[in-house]
Design an enzyme around this catalytic site. Structure first.
Site, mmCIF file in Angstrom:
data_model
loop_
_atom_site.group_PDB
_atom_site.id
_atom_site.type_symbol
_atom_site.label_atom_id
_atom_site.label_comp_id
_atom_site.label_asym_id
_atom_site.label_seq_id
_atom_site.Cartn_x
_atom_site.Cartn_y
_atom_site.Cartn_z
ATOM 1 N N HIS A 102 0.877 -1.172 0.000
ATOM 2 C CA HIS A 102 0.000 0.000 0.000
ATOM 3 C C HIS A 102 0.918 1.227 0.000
ATOM 4 C CE1 HIS A 102 -2.442 -2.939 2.359
ATOM 5 N NE2 HIS A 102 -3.498 -2.330 1.873
ATOM 6 N N ASP A 105 2.339 1.943 3.356
ATOM 7 C CA ASP A 105 3.252 0.966 3.974
ATOM 8 C C ASP A 105 4.698 1.375 3.759
ATOM 9 O OD1 ASP A 105 1.005 -0.669 4.282
ATOM 10 O OD2 ASP A 105 1.430 -1.806 2.451
HETATM 11 C C1 XUL Z 1 -7.607 -6.534 4.381
HETATM 12 C C2 XUL Z 1 -6.861 -6.913 3.184
HETATM 13 C C3 XUL Z 1 -6.007 -5.870 2.576
HETATM 14 C C4 XUL Z 1 -5.974 -5.900 1.083
HETATM 15 C C5 XUL Z 1 -5.234 -4.750 0.453
HETATM 16 O O1 XUL Z 1 -8.326 -7.559 4.975
HETATM 17 O O2 XUL Z 1 -6.915 -8.054 2.752
HETATM 18 O O3 XUL Z 1 -4.733 -6.013 3.094
HETATM 19 O O4 XUL Z 1 -5.394 -7.078 0.615
HETATM 20 O O5 XUL Z 1 -5.700 -3.528 0.864
#
Ligand code: XUL
Ligand code: CO
Length: 438
Positions: A102, A105
């Site tokens: 993300h 992150d």
């Molecule tokens: C949350 C989840 C996230 C997504 C990306 O449950 O799975 O980490 O994969 O935002």
């Protein structure tokens, strides 16, 4: 010499099923050809940044338990650089071909979006250099549209259009950097796109907003020439009471309603399927049957509770069925297997990250080998084909081709005095076959 974050761990070797070392692959032999492709090209496995580098062992009852050297000392930007160094050391030691992240992150938020974007650009320079140096690739990027308080009432589905605009700006930037890093997909997980109470929620309004948001993302992807796949990741709840992208079927209906079914595929996550009261293989099969299979987040829940525990996968049986569907659908395409999984709170040591991934990769590899065996052996598929044989010619074909109306079907039955007999579905026999072959 640059600093090492996993000094006691070497690059994980392949030792085969009889290997003795704890940190060795037993089933994952990257170069071995299975079902026409290298294992590495089937799995395309990815380490995720948020759980593996960012998670520090906190839960809703307790503080962080992990001490990660890359999270201490210096200012936020120098910590982000050390975190990147630790990340690429981990990827290389695991032999991971891909990673995922993300926006938040990898780099810290600043006081304004402009400052935040500047931070991100500086760390993306570091990621680009590390990718060039190590050959690790980006499976997908995404934007965190759920952690900051501004998104408490959702991002695209927020009642405030300014929050919608902020989320759009964040996704634009995250798509730009994913594109710059050669990302092969871009993921949209609904985060807080859902509701906590219907008393303050206008479902029709929020769906319109979400539909518009996804259309804007699709348009922008084409504008910048991003050739990766856009993926929506279904999840039924957590953090909100109900999330709009609850499962593959709900997302499919949404995509059809907004004319997006050719533009967006699904990132199916194991624990999200089980949270929805479904199975991983169900979600994959639904996605495959509707040409929506994109990528997978591999983890697992705990059958004893209903949380998104995001544990590393360790059920070869569950993953055998998953691969059985994926292989028959022609593979994951631009997708891969992302370890959206975190350590338990007591698994304190950086080395535990290696044990967790080694087990996860091997479970995937074992599932792949078993699924290939099932398909190559052929009896299960032959039985299924045979079950539907009546639809490929004569009456069945004519019905599907729209050549019979209700009147005609009625006459067909009455004139021949038809009395079709039920036939065994052979479920137990098929289950025995599955158990014998795996
Ligand atoms: C949350 C989840 C996230 C997504 C990306 O449950 O799975 O980490 O994969 O935002
Ligand atoms: Co996920």
């Amino acid at each position: 010499m640059s600093e090492s974050f996993f000094p006691d761990v070497q690059r994980i070797p392949f030792e085969g099923p009889d290997g003795e070392s704890a940190l060795a692959y037993r089933y994952y032999d990257a170069e071995r050809v299975v079902f026409g492709k290298r294992m590495a090209d089937h799995l395309r496995f990815a380490v995720c940044y948020w759980h593996s580098l960012g998670y520090l062992g906190q839960d809703m009852f307790g503080a962080a338990t992990f001490e990660r050297p890359w999270e201490s000392g210096g200012d936020e930007m120098s910590r982000a650089r050390r975190k990147a160094a630790a990340a690429f050391e981990l990827f290389a030691k695991l032999g991971a071909p891909y990673f995922t992240f993300h926006d938040r992150d990898v780099a810290p938020e600043g006081a304004t979006l402009a400052e935040t974007n500047g931070n991100l650009d500086r760390i993306v320079d570091v990621l680009a250099a590390e990718m060039a140096r190590t050959g690790t690739k980006l499976l997908w990027g995404t934007a965190n549209l759920f952690s900051h308080p501004r998104y408490a009432a959702g991002a695209a589905s927020n009642p405030d259009p300014e929050v919608f605009a902020y989320a759009a700006a964040q996704v634009k930037k995250a798509l730009d950097v994913t594109h710059r890093l050669g990302g092969e997909n871009y993921v949209l997980w609904g985060g807080r796109e859902g509701y906590d109470t219907l008393l303050n929620t206008d479902l029709r309004q929020e769906a319109e907003q979400l539909g518009r948001f996804l259309r804007l993302v699709v348009d922008y992807k084409h504008k910048i020439g991003f050739e990766g796949t856009l993926l929506v990741e279904p999840k039924p709840m957590e953090p909100t009471k109900h999330q709009y992208d609850r499962d593959a079927a709900a997302v499919h209906a949404f995509l059809l309603r907004y004319g997006l079914e050719k533009e967006i595929r699904l990132n199916v996550e194991v624990n999200h399927a089980t949270l929805a009261g479904l199975s991983f293989v169900h979600e994959l099969a639904y996605a495959a049957a509707n040409d929506l299979l994109g990528s997978v987040d591999v983890n697992r829940g705990d059958p004893q509770n209903g949380w998104d525990t995001d544990q590393f996968p360790n059920s070869a049986e569950e993953l055998t069925l998953a691969w059985w569907v994926i292989l028959q659908a022609g593979g994951l395409g631009t997708g891969g297997c992302n370890f959206d999984a975190k350590l338990r709170r007591q698994s304190l040591d950086p080395e535990d990250l290696l044990h967790a991934h080694v087990g996860g990769v091997d479970t995937l590899a074992r599932g792949l080998l078993q699924a290939a065996r099932l398909i190559e052996e052929g009896r299960i598929d032959a039985l299924r084909r045979e079950r539907y044989a009546g639809w490929s010619s004569g009456l069945g074909r004519d019905v599907l081709d729209g050549k019979r109306n209700l009147d005609e079907l009625s006459s067909f039955v009455l004139e021949r005095n038809l009395e079709p007999r039920p036939r065994s579905g052979r479920q137990e026999m098929l289950e025995n076959l599955l158990n014998r072959l795996c």
